[in-house]
Design a protein around this motif. Structure first.
Motif, PDB file in Angstrom:
ATOM      1  N   PRO A  12       5.696  89.589 -29.457  1.00  0.00           N
ATOM      2  CA  PRO A  12       4.743  88.554 -29.874  1.00  0.00           C
ATOM      3  C   PRO A  12       4.129  87.919 -28.627  1.00  0.00           C
ATOM      4  O   PRO A  12       4.821  87.680 -27.641  1.00  0.00           O
ATOM      5  CB  PRO A  12       5.622  87.556 -30.635  1.00  0.00           C
ATOM      6  CG  PRO A  12       6.858  88.320 -31.015  1.00  0.00           C
ATOM      7  CD  PRO A  12       7.065  89.324 -29.918  1.00  0.00           C
ATOM      8  N   LEU A  13       2.846  87.664 -28.671  1.00  0.00           N
ATOM      9  CA  LEU A  13       2.153  87.148 -27.492  1.00  0.00           C
ATOM     10  C   LEU A  13       1.347  85.897 -27.815  1.00  0.00           C
ATOM     11  O   LEU A  13       0.756  85.781 -28.889  1.00  0.00           O
ATOM     12  CB  LEU A  13       1.189  88.198 -26.919  1.00  0.00           C
ATOM     13  CG  LEU A  13       1.767  89.507 -26.394  1.00  0.00           C
ATOM     14  CD1 LEU A  13       0.628  90.417 -25.924  1.00  0.00           C
ATOM     15  CD2 LEU A  13       2.749  89.249 -25.260  1.00  0.00           C
ATOM     16  N   HIS A  83      -4.628  91.180 -30.553  1.00  0.00           N
ATOM     17  CA  HIS A  83      -4.339  90.326 -31.709  1.00  0.00           C
ATOM     18  C   HIS A  83      -3.111  89.438 -31.472  1.00  0.00           C
ATOM     19  O   HIS A  83      -2.103  89.522 -32.178  1.00  0.00           O
ATOM     20  CB  HIS A  83      -4.112  91.201 -32.955  1.00  0.00           C
ATOM     21  CG  HIS A  83      -4.335  90.483 -34.247  1.00  0.00           C
ATOM     22  ND1 HIS A  83      -5.556  89.954 -34.613  1.00  0.00           N
ATOM     23  CD2 HIS A  83      -3.494  90.193 -35.273  1.00  0.00           C
ATOM     24  CE1 HIS A  83      -5.459  89.390 -35.786  1.00  0.00           C
ATOM     25  NE2 HIS A  83      -4.219  89.505 -36.213  1.00  0.00           N
ATOM     26  N   PRO A  84      -3.169  88.560 -30.463  1.00  0.00           N
ATOM     27  CA  PRO A  84      -2.013  87.693 -30.176  1.00  0.00           C
ATOM     28  C   PRO A  84      -1.754  86.687 -31.290  1.00  0.00           C
ATOM     29  O   PRO A  84      -2.632  86.422 -32.116  1.00  0.00           O
ATOM     30  CB  PRO A  84      -2.446  86.985 -28.887  1.00  0.00           C
ATOM     31  CG  PRO A  84      -3.937  86.991 -28.925  1.00  0.00           C
ATOM     32  CD  PRO A  84      -4.312  88.280 -29.580  1.00  0.00           C
ATOM     33  N   ALA A 195       3.200  74.465 -30.157  1.00  0.00           N
ATOM     34  CA  ALA A 195       3.998  75.077 -31.229  1.00  0.00           C
ATOM     35  C   ALA A 195       4.019  76.594 -31.097  1.00  0.00           C
ATOM     36  O   ALA A 195       5.065  77.241 -31.286  1.00  0.00           O
ATOM     37  CB  ALA A 195       3.435  74.667 -32.590  1.00  0.00           C
ATOM     38  N   ALA A 196       2.876  77.186 -30.754  1.00  0.00           N
ATOM     39  CA  ALA A 196       2.817  78.637 -30.597  1.00  0.00           C
ATOM     40  C   ALA A 196       3.630  79.094 -29.393  1.00  0.00           C
ATOM     41  O   ALA A 196       4.333  80.111 -29.446  1.00  0.00           O
ATOM     42  CB  ALA A 196       1.360  79.082 -30.458  1.00  0.00           C
ATOM     43  N   VAL A 197       3.554  78.343 -28.285  1.00  0.00           N
ATOM     44  CA  VAL A 197       4.323  78.692 -27.091  1.00  0.00           C
ATOM     45  C   VAL A 197       5.818  78.534 -27.366  1.00  0.00           C
ATOM     46  O   VAL A 197       6.633  79.385 -26.968  1.00  0.00           O
ATOM     47  CB  VAL A 197       3.884  77.820 -25.899  1.00  0.00           C
ATOM     48  CG1 VAL A 197       4.827  78.016 -24.707  1.00  0.00           C
ATOM     49  CG2 VAL A 197       2.454  78.161 -25.491  1.00  0.00           C
ATOM     50  N   ALA A 206       6.186  86.569 -25.246  1.00  0.00           N
ATOM     51  CA  ALA A 206       5.774  86.343 -23.861  1.00  0.00           C
ATOM     52  C   ALA A 206       4.433  85.621 -23.839  1.00  0.00           C
ATOM     53  O   ALA A 206       3.638  85.713 -24.783  1.00  0.00           O
ATOM     54  CB  ALA A 206       5.662  87.666 -23.110  1.00  0.00           C
ATOM     55  N   LEU A 207       4.205  84.912 -22.741  1.00  0.00           N
ATOM     56  CA  LEU A 207       2.936  84.236 -22.513  1.00  0.00           C
ATOM     57  C   LEU A 207       2.154  85.031 -21.474  1.00  0.00           C
ATOM     58  O   LEU A 207       2.654  85.318 -20.393  1.00  0.00           O
ATOM     59  CB  LEU A 207       3.158  82.810 -22.008  1.00  0.00           C
ATOM     60  CG  LEU A 207       1.902  82.021 -21.611  1.00  0.00           C
ATOM     61  CD1 LEU A 207       1.025  81.749 -22.831  1.00  0.00           C
ATOM     62  CD2 LEU A 207       2.290  80.701 -20.928  1.00  0.00           C
ATOM     63  N   LEU A 208       0.916  85.380 -21.798  1.00  0.00           N
ATOM     64  CA  LEU A 208       0.040  86.098 -20.887  1.00  0.00           C
ATOM     65  C   LEU A 208      -1.104  85.183 -20.487  1.00  0.00           C
ATOM     66  O   LEU A 208      -1.798  84.633 -21.340  1.00  0.00           O
ATOM     67  CB  LEU A 208      -0.512  87.354 -21.565  1.00  0.00           C
ATOM     68  CG  LEU A 208      -1.651  88.082 -20.839  1.00  0.00           C
ATOM     69  CD1 LEU A 208      -1.200  88.589 -19.468  1.00  0.00           C
ATOM     70  CD2 LEU A 208      -2.176  89.242 -21.691  1.00  0.00           C
ATOM     71  N   VAL A 209      -1.295  85.017 -19.177  1.00  0.00           N
ATOM     72  CA  VAL A 209      -2.421  84.249 -18.633  1.00  0.00           C
ATOM     73  C   VAL A 209      -3.417  85.235 -18.061  1.00  0.00           C
ATOM     74  O   VAL A 209      -3.044  86.093 -17.248  1.00  0.00           O
ATOM     75  CB  VAL A 209      -1.962  83.270 -17.542  1.00  0.00           C
ATOM     76  CG1 VAL A 209      -3.155  82.499 -16.992  1.00  0.00           C
ATOM     77  CG2 VAL A 209      -0.904  82.316 -18.077  1.00  0.00           C
TER      78      VAL A 209
END
Length: 273
Positions: A12-13, A83-84, A195-197, A206-209
């Motif tokens: 999930p992203l 589609h994060p 909330a999503a993070v 994971a968080l993608l920047v």
């Protein structure tokens, strides 16, 4: 780059994007390599008096006339395929919306919208653009060669005499419906992003920047929150960022290239065992 792509595969992203994502659409970056130093107008300056607003709207009239013709690039389209769970953009250019990203928070608003600081009525920027053109005949043609800057701004000092209209509803001050420096991002937007993070930690995400130097706290806070929760963070950007020390991987590459590879692997069938 391969290690970062492997980490992001099938997780999930949440994706956080910045100005670097839109450079392939012809919109200049703020702080990328070779970007000129600039001092954007603050909210306090904008509301300080008519001269400041005249300067802002004269420049914005020219800049937005060009920005609105920009098209989503390969990176924007790749993110539609990725589609994060949530796409958080610090950009105000509206290109993610035009590309078709469904789960989106425009953290700083959209330059294509206008708000009245008096009655809070909102209206399309196109309608104001037409009024500005009618009130300032020949202005755009006289300054056709000015250099474009980020957020629909341009390099221009000759703004005296530019006519700025007031709100048609109440006569109040018109402002683009974006968050200026010196303003706070509306709390509901921030809470939705938090909330999503936070959910990533529970789901192994994971968080993608992509394309952000993370200089501004409004975006950097999500990287800090993810890292504190133990969520992997991948940063893709040309040059160093404020969040590099918190990242699991940093990738010095173009956003379109990396996001295209990510989208390809997200949609590719898993190899048989």
């Amino acid at each position: 780059m391969r290690e970062a792509l492997d980490l992001l595969r099938d997780r999930p992203l949440v994706v956080l994007t910045g100005a670097g994502l839109s450079t392939d659409s012809g919109i200049p970056d703020y702080r990328g390599p070779g970007s000129p130093a600039r001092m954007p107008m603050t909210y306090q300056e904008f509301v300080s008096g008519p001269d400041a607003r005249q300067r802002y709207w004269a420049r914005s009239h020219l800049g937005w006339g060009r920005m609105r013709r920009a098209d989503p690039n390969a990176g924007h389209h790749a993110l539609v395929r990725v589609h994060p769970d949530l796409l958080i953009t610090q950009n105000v250019d509206g290109l993610h919306e035009r590309a078709g990203s469904p789960r989106l928070v425009a953290l700083h608003g959209r330059i294509a919208d206008v708000i009245c600081l008096g009655c809070r009525a909102t209206s399309p920027r196109q309608a104001l653009q037409q009024r500005l053109t009618e009130l300032n005949p020949g202005f755009a043609e006289r300054h056709a060669a000015v250099e474009v800057r980020p957020d629909g701004d341009v390099e221009l000092d000759e703004t005296a005499g530019f006519v700025v209209p007031d709100c048609r509803e109440c006569g109040g001050i018109l402002k683009p419906d974006v968050v200026f420096f010196g303003e706070n991002v509306p709390a509901p937007r921030v809470e939705r992003c938090y909330a999503a993070v936070d959910a990533l930690a529970e789901r192994g995400g994971a968080l993608l920047v992509a394309g952000s130097s993370l200089t501004v706290m409004s975006g950097f806070r999500f990287v800090r929150r993810a890292a504190k929760a133990g969520t992997p963070v991948v940063i893709v950007n040309r040059g160093a960022t404020r969040g590099d020390e918190l990242a699991t991987y940093t990738v010095d590459a173009g956003c379109s290239e990396f996001l295209g590879l990510l989208a390809d692997q997200q949609t590719a069938p898993m190899p048989s065992r």
